[in-house]
Design a protein around this motif. Structure first.
Motif, PDB file in Angstrom:
ATOM      1  N   PRO A 279       0.809  -1.227   0.000  1.00 10.95           N
ATOM      2  CA  PRO A 279       0.000   0.000   0.000  1.00 10.95           C
ATOM      3  C   PRO A 279       0.840   1.275   0.000  1.00 10.95           C
ATOM      4  N   GLU A 280       2.017   1.224   0.622  1.00  6.12           N
ATOM      5  CA  GLU A 280       2.876   2.419   0.641  1.00  6.12           C
ATOM      6  C   GLU A 280       3.378   2.751  -0.759  1.00  6.12           C
ATOM      7  N   VAL A 281       3.740   1.710  -1.509  1.00 11.88           N
ATOM      8  CA  VAL A 281       4.230   1.919  -2.871  1.00 11.88           C
ATOM      9  C   VAL A 281       3.091   2.403  -3.767  1.00 11.88           C
ATOM     10  N   GLU A 282       1.904   1.826  -3.599  1.00 10.21           N
ATOM     11  CA  GLU A 282       0.756   2.245  -4.409  1.00 10.21           C
ATOM     12  C   GLU A 282       0.428   3.713  -4.171  1.00 10.21           C
ATOM     13  N   THR A 283       0.488   4.158  -2.905  1.00 12.15           N
ATOM     14  CA  THR A 283       0.208   5.576  -2.624  1.00 12.15           C
ATOM     15  C   THR A 283       1.316   6.460  -3.170  1.00 12.15           C
ATOM     16  N   ALA A 284       2.561   6.008  -3.100  1.00 14.14           N
ATOM     17  CA  ALA A 284       3.665   6.816  -3.628  1.00 14.14           C
ATOM     18  C   ALA A 284       3.578   6.953  -5.145  1.00 14.14           C
ATOM     19  N   LEU A 285       3.102   5.913  -5.813  1.00 16.29           N
ATOM     20  CA  LEU A 285       2.951   5.976  -7.267  1.00 16.29           C
ATOM     21  C   LEU A 285       1.715   6.768  -7.683  1.00 16.29           C
ATOM     22  N   GLY A 286       0.797   6.981  -6.769  1.00 18.79           N
ATOM     23  CA  GLY A 286      -0.423   7.711  -7.079  1.00 18.79           C
ATOM     24  C   GLY A 286      -1.477   6.860  -7.764  1.00 18.79           C
ATOM     25  N   LEU A 287      -1.435   5.557  -7.534  1.00 13.26           N
ATOM     26  CA  LEU A 287      -2.430   4.676  -8.122  1.00 13.26           C
ATOM     27  C   LEU A 287      -3.768   4.867  -7.420  1.00 13.26           C
ATOM     28  N   GLY A 288      -4.828   4.875  -8.193  1.00 11.42           N
ATOM     29  CA  GLY A 288      -6.152   5.039  -7.618  1.00 11.42           C
ATOM     30  C   GLY A 288      -6.654   3.757  -6.996  1.00 11.42           C
ATOM     31  N   THR A 289      -7.605   3.898  -6.108  1.00 10.89           N
ATOM     32  CA  THR A 289      -8.173   2.722  -5.453  1.00 10.89           C
ATOM     33  C   THR A 289      -9.532   2.366  -6.027  1.00 10.89           C
ATOM     34  N   THR A 290     -10.039   3.174  -6.961  1.00 10.40           N
ATOM     35  CA  THR A 290     -11.342   2.864  -7.547  1.00 10.40           C
ATOM     36  C   THR A 290     -11.193   1.790  -8.617  1.00 10.40           C
ATOM     37  N   ASP A 291     -12.288   1.109  -8.855  1.00  7.60           N
ATOM     38  CA  ASP A 291     -12.327   0.057  -9.855  1.00  7.60           C
ATOM     39  C   ASP A 291     -12.146   0.663 -11.251  1.00  7.60           C
ATOM     40  N   ILE A 292     -11.458  -0.043 -12.134  1.00  8.48           N
ATOM     41  CA  ILE A 292     -11.197   0.470 -13.479  1.00  8.48           C
ATOM     42  C   ILE A 292     -12.488   0.651 -14.264  1.00  8.48           C
ATOM     43  N   ARG A 293     -13.500  -0.182 -13.987  1.00  8.63           N
ATOM     44  CA  ARG A 293     -14.777  -0.045 -14.676  1.00  8.63           C
ATOM     45  C   ARG A 293     -15.468   1.250 -14.303  1.00  8.63           C
ATOM     46  N   VAL A 294     -15.332   1.661 -13.061  1.00  7.58           N
ATOM     47  CA  VAL A 294     -15.920   2.928 -12.623  1.00  7.58           C
ATOM     48  C   VAL A 294     -15.208   4.095 -13.296  1.00  7.58           C
ATOM     49  N   THR A 295     -13.887   4.000 -13.401  1.00  5.30           N
ATOM     50  CA  THR A 295     -13.108   5.052 -14.058  1.00  5.30           C
ATOM     51  C   THR A 295     -13.485   5.167 -15.526  1.00  5.30           C
ATOM     52  N   ILE A 296     -13.601   4.042 -16.223  1.00  7.71           N
ATOM     53  CA  ILE A 296     -13.976   4.052 -17.630  1.00  7.71           C
ATOM     54  C   ILE A 296     -15.391   4.580 -17.804  1.00  7.71           C
ATOM     55  N   ALA A 297     -16.308   4.190 -16.927  1.00  7.06           N
ATOM     56  CA  ALA A 297     -17.680   4.688 -17.003  1.00  7.06           C
ATOM     57  C   ALA A 297     -17.726   6.200 -16.799  1.00  7.06           C
ATOM     58  N   THR A 298     -16.895   6.723 -15.917  1.00  6.10           N
ATOM     59  CA  THR A 298     -16.830   8.167 -15.694  1.00  6.10           C
ATOM     60  C   THR A 298     -16.311   8.877 -16.938  1.00  6.10           C
ATOM     61  N   ILE A 299     -15.290   8.311 -17.574  1.00  8.58           N
ATOM     62  CA  ILE A 299     -14.756   8.912 -18.797  1.00  8.58           C
ATOM     63  C   ILE A 299     -15.802   8.912 -19.893  1.00  8.58           C
ATOM     64  N   ILE A 300     -16.508   7.809 -20.076  1.00  5.86           N
ATOM     65  CA  ILE A 300     -17.556   7.728 -21.099  1.00  5.86           C
ATOM     66  C   ILE A 300     -18.678   8.702 -20.796  1.00  5.86           C
TER      67      ILE A 300
END
Length: 96
Positions: free
Chosen positions: A41-62
């Motif tokens: 989790p420390e590496v994920e936060t340092a990289l700035g990776l989101g915690t939301t599901d990719i399907r939600v992100t794609i739906a938001t973009i669409i």
């Protein structure tokens, strides 16, 4: 002055219909579930990776893209109505 020719508008609407159909009929695609990349989790936060599901992100973009297309469509209708109302019976301007 013609901003968009009929062929360009026709191509734009055909492309929009094709992409809309593509997104509509690809709902049965298998999705990977819970892929473990081996990151803490420390590496994920340092990289700035989101915690939301990719399907939600794609739906938001669409959703945002479709909202933008709706705004463009409303503006085109308003512009066409303005040209029609200000034509004063001039057939050449009505055909625009």
């Amino acid at each position: 002055m013609r901003i968009f020719s009929r062929s360009i508008l026709r191509q734009f609407f055909c492309a929009a219909l094709l992409l809309g159909g593509l997104f509509l009929f690809t709902g049965g695609v298998a999705h990977a579930a819970n892929v473990n990349l081996g990151l803490t989790p420390e590496v994920e936060t340092a990289l700035g990776l989101g915690t939301t599901d990719i399907r939600v992100t794609i739906a938001t973009i669409i959703r945002n893209f479709m909202a933008l297309l709706g705004i463009v469509a409303v503006l085109l209708v308003l512009y066409g109505g303005f040209l029609y109302m200000t034509a004063s019976g001039n057939e050449d301007q009505i055909e625009k």
